[in-house]
Motif scaffolding. Structure first.
Motif, PDB file in Angstrom:
ATOM      1  N   ARG A   1       6.753   3.478  -8.475  1.00  0.00           N
ATOM      2  CA  ARG A   1       5.649   2.823  -7.779  1.00  0.00           C
ATOM      3  C   ARG A   1       5.958   1.359  -7.477  1.00  0.00           C
ATOM      4  O   ARG A   1       5.507   0.819  -6.461  1.00  0.00           O
ATOM      5  CB  ARG A   1       4.373   2.922  -8.613  1.00  0.00           C
TER       6      ARG A   1
ATOM      7  N   GLU B   1       5.590   0.122  -3.648  1.00  0.00           N
ATOM      8  CA  GLU B   1       4.668  -0.936  -3.235  1.00  0.00           C
ATOM      9  C   GLU B   1       5.406  -2.103  -2.579  1.00  0.00           C
ATOM     10  O   GLU B   1       4.909  -2.698  -1.622  1.00  0.00           O
ATOM     11  CB  GLU B   1       3.851  -1.419  -4.433  1.00  0.00           C
TER      12      GLU B   1
ATOM     13  N   ARG C   1       4.682  -3.018   1.350  1.00  0.00           N
ATOM     14  CA  ARG C   1       3.809  -4.185   1.417  1.00  0.00           C
ATOM     15  C   ARG C   1       3.536  -4.654   2.850  1.00  0.00           C
ATOM     16  O   ARG C   1       2.378  -4.947   3.188  1.00  0.00           O
ATOM     17  CB  ARG C   1       4.393  -5.335   0.591  1.00  0.00           C
TER      18      ARG C   1
ATOM     19  N   ARG D   1       0.877  -2.519   4.297  1.00  0.00           N
ATOM     20  CA  ARG D   1      -0.442  -2.766   3.686  1.00  0.00           C
ATOM     21  C   ARG D   1      -1.095  -3.997   4.303  1.00  0.00           C
ATOM     22  O   ARG D   1      -2.295  -3.988   4.606  1.00  0.00           O
ATOM     23  CB  ARG D   1      -0.297  -2.946   2.182  1.00  0.00           C
TER      24      ARG D   1
ATOM     25  N   GLU E   1      -5.993   0.402   0.739  1.00  0.00           N
ATOM     26  CA  GLU E   1      -5.683   1.186  -0.456  1.00  0.00           C
ATOM     27  C   GLU E   1      -6.237   2.605  -0.341  1.00  0.00           C
ATOM     28  O   GLU E   1      -7.362   2.816   0.129  1.00  0.00           O
ATOM     29  CB  GLU E   1      -6.265   0.515  -1.700  1.00  0.00           C
ATOM     30  N   PRO E   2      -5.472   3.604  -0.765  1.00  0.00           N
ATOM     31  CA  PRO E   2      -5.948   4.996  -0.678  1.00  0.00           C
ATOM     32  C   PRO E   2      -7.040   5.294  -1.684  1.00  0.00           C
ATOM     33  O   PRO E   2      -7.061   4.736  -2.790  1.00  0.00           O
ATOM     34  CB  PRO E   2      -4.687   5.810  -0.989  1.00  0.00           C
ATOM     35  N   THR E   3      -7.957   6.153  -1.300  1.00  0.00           N
ATOM     36  CA  THR E   3      -8.994   6.614  -2.212  1.00  0.00           C
ATOM     37  C   THR E   3      -8.418   7.717  -3.106  1.00  0.00           C
ATOM     38  O   THR E   3      -7.334   8.237  -2.856  1.00  0.00           O
ATOM     39  CB  THR E   3     -10.196   7.166  -1.433  1.00  0.00           C
ATOM     40  N   GLU E   4      -9.158   8.084  -4.121  1.00  0.00           N
ATOM     41  CA  GLU E   4      -8.703   9.150  -5.013  1.00  0.00           C
ATOM     42  C   GLU E   4      -8.529  10.463  -4.253  1.00  0.00           C
ATOM     43  O   GLU E   4      -7.588  11.225  -4.506  1.00  0.00           O
ATOM     44  CB  GLU E   4      -9.693   9.337  -6.162  1.00  0.00           C
TER      45      GLU E   4
ATOM     46  N   ARG F   1      -2.239   2.416   8.075  1.00  0.00           N
ATOM     47  CA  ARG F   1      -2.804   2.718   6.754  1.00  0.00           C
ATOM     48  C   ARG F   1      -2.144   3.973   6.176  1.00  0.00           C
ATOM     49  O   ARG F   1      -1.772   4.012   4.999  1.00  0.00           O
ATOM     50  CB  ARG F   1      -4.313   2.907   6.885  1.00  0.00           C
TER      51      ARG F   1
ATOM     52  N   TYR G   1       1.460   3.348   5.155  1.00  0.00           N
ATOM     53  CA  TYR G   1       1.452   2.617   3.888  1.00  0.00           C
ATOM     54  C   TYR G   1       1.278   3.575   2.719  1.00  0.00           C
ATOM     55  O   TYR G   1       1.991   3.497   1.709  1.00  0.00           O
ATOM     56  CB  TYR G   1       0.344   1.558   3.899  1.00  0.00           C
ATOM     57  N   HIS G   2       0.371   4.525   2.856  1.00  0.00           N
ATOM     58  CA  HIS G   2       0.149   5.491   1.783  1.00  0.00           C
ATOM     59  C   HIS G   2       1.401   6.318   1.525  1.00  0.00           C
ATOM     60  O   HIS G   2       1.823   6.492   0.369  1.00  0.00           O
ATOM     61  CB  HIS G   2      -1.018   6.423   2.128  1.00  0.00           C
TER      62      HIS G   2
ATOM     63  N   SER H   1       4.333   4.081   0.062  1.00  0.00           N
ATOM     64  CA  SER H   1       4.083   3.545  -1.282  1.00  0.00           C
ATOM     65  C   SER H   1       4.230   4.611  -2.367  1.00  0.00           C
ATOM     66  O   SER H   1       4.463   4.282  -3.532  1.00  0.00           O
ATOM     67  CB  SER H   1       2.692   2.900  -1.346  1.00  0.00           C
TER      68      SER H   1
END
Length: 384
Positions: free
Chosen positions: A10, A14, A18, A21, A29-32, A270, A273-274, A277
């Motif tokens: 990770r 990241e 970056r 992001r 930032e990703p949700t659960e 977005r 990025y997910h 990362s």
């Protein structure tokens, strides 16, 4: 079971992601639930294409070699019912599809000319090698050595031109047919590697999975537009929206999950990025493929031109990807002289000529001349 490649490092992920992001803006930032979808995507395939491959293999008198011919069949040509059902679903256009945006996106891609080719090779493709996420199938299918690299670049360029040709994505267009053939190739490779006992499912998930397909789609759309701007190319908001729309439809034809078709640049940034990362860091495949891509220039140049082509490739790669990516790929750093040269040229041509009356037509004509010259350097003729 979640493949161990997911989020394997990770800190590296990241750091590498970056810039994306930051460009994605607030709420990147990703949700659960999004993280859960990413995990699940590594074990999900393109089911309609996989079902077609299975059915063809189980049908007497048919073989997988017949698939490409059958996929190219017109709507009135006789084909087996299992193929007809698949083609009918592919020809059923999604409700969001806009022909005007498709045409504008294709035209914009052609008008970007030489810079589009540079970005696809040394920004999108080479940048994709930075992570070891989706490279093993390439290595397993032998698409690694210098000669094979050039052949793969030519094939990808031909597909890209077919997709961006006027009317190329109409149901009878060459881009439409070629995209479905690419989809079949993916399904065939996936089926073969899935059945290979040496494939490490616990580490990698499915060989060709929804996660990697969606991430790869992003290099032709989101990453493509970002890198064009780094070369000083003028990309208007309307053109960017049209290019994203074009590649969303290509992704839809390739069987990419609709949840991962980014209709806007911000959404595309977005999502990339997910993906990045949570991707694993570079591995031996990353370095081997990157070096093969740079060495590809030796296949179509000699003498002093060979030195120039290799240095140009390294220079523009350094400009588009940055020093940390070059280190990850095991490539030597070069001063970004060629990237600076392209920015200067595009301030004059893309931002200057492109804004004048008739400028778009001139950029398109210029792009065609540059494409012809590139194919000639490869020892091939530009298809009509």
């Amino acid at each position: 079971m979640v493949p161990t490649r997911f989020g394997a490092d990770r800190d590296w992920g990241e750091r590498a992601a970056r810039p994306l992001r930051l460009l994605a803006g607030p709420g990147a930032e990703p949700t659960e639930s999004e993280i859960a979808a990413l995990r699940a995507g590594l074990n999900r395939r393109d089911e309609p294409a996989a079902a077609l491959v299975r059915a063809v293999r189980e049908t007497p008198g048919l073989g997988v070699r017949d698939l490409h011919r059958l996929i190219a069949a017109g709507p009135d040509e006789p084909v087996p019912e299992i193929v007809r059902s698949f083609l009918e679903a592919a020809r059923k256009r999604p409700a969001w599809l806009d022909d005007g945006l498709l045409a504008r996106g294709a035209e914009a891609c052609r008008a970007f000319g030489l810079d589009a080719g540079l970005v696809l090779a040394y920004g999108s493709l080479l940048g994709g090698y930075r992570t070891g996420a989706a490279l093993e199938p390439l290595v397993r299918t032998g698409r690694l050595s210098g000669g094979e690299t050039l052949r793969r670049i030519r094939e990808t360029s031909l597909w890209w031109r077919a997709v961006t040709a006027p009317g190329g994505l109409a149901p009878d267009g060459e881009g439409f047919k070629t995209t479905l053939r690419v989809r079949m190739m993916h399904a065939l490779v996936n089926a073969t590697l899935e059945a290979d006992p040496s494939w490490d499912h616990a580490a990698r998930g499915l060989p060709i999975n929804q996660y990697d397909q969606a991430s790869t789609l992003g290099v032709f759309s989101t990453s493509f537009l970002l890198h064009l701007r780094l070369l000083g190319v003028r990309v208007t908001g309307d053109d960017a929206r049209a290019v994203m729309h074009l590649w969303c439809y290509v992704g839809w034809l390739l069987g990419v999950d609709e949840r991962w078709l980014p209709h806007t640049e911000r959404l595309g940034r977005r999502q990339l990025y997910h993906f990045l990362s949570f991707d694993p860091p570079p591995d031996a495949n990353s370095v081997a493929l990157a070096r093969a891509l740079i060495a590809m220039t030796d296949e179509f140049s000699t003498g002093g031109r060979r030195v120039y082509e290799r240095e140009r490739a390294l220079s523009v790669s350094a400009w588009l990807l940055g020093p940390s990516a070059m280190r990850d790929l095991g490539l030597p750093w070069r001063p970004p002289w060629y990237g600076v040269t392209r920015v200067a040229a595009n301030l004059l041509v893309s931002h200057g000529l492109g804004r004048l009356p008739g400028g778009r037509a001139r950029l398109l004509a210029r792009g065609e001349r540059q494409a012809e010259a590139q194919f000639a350097r490869w020892g091939a003729a530009l298809p009509a």
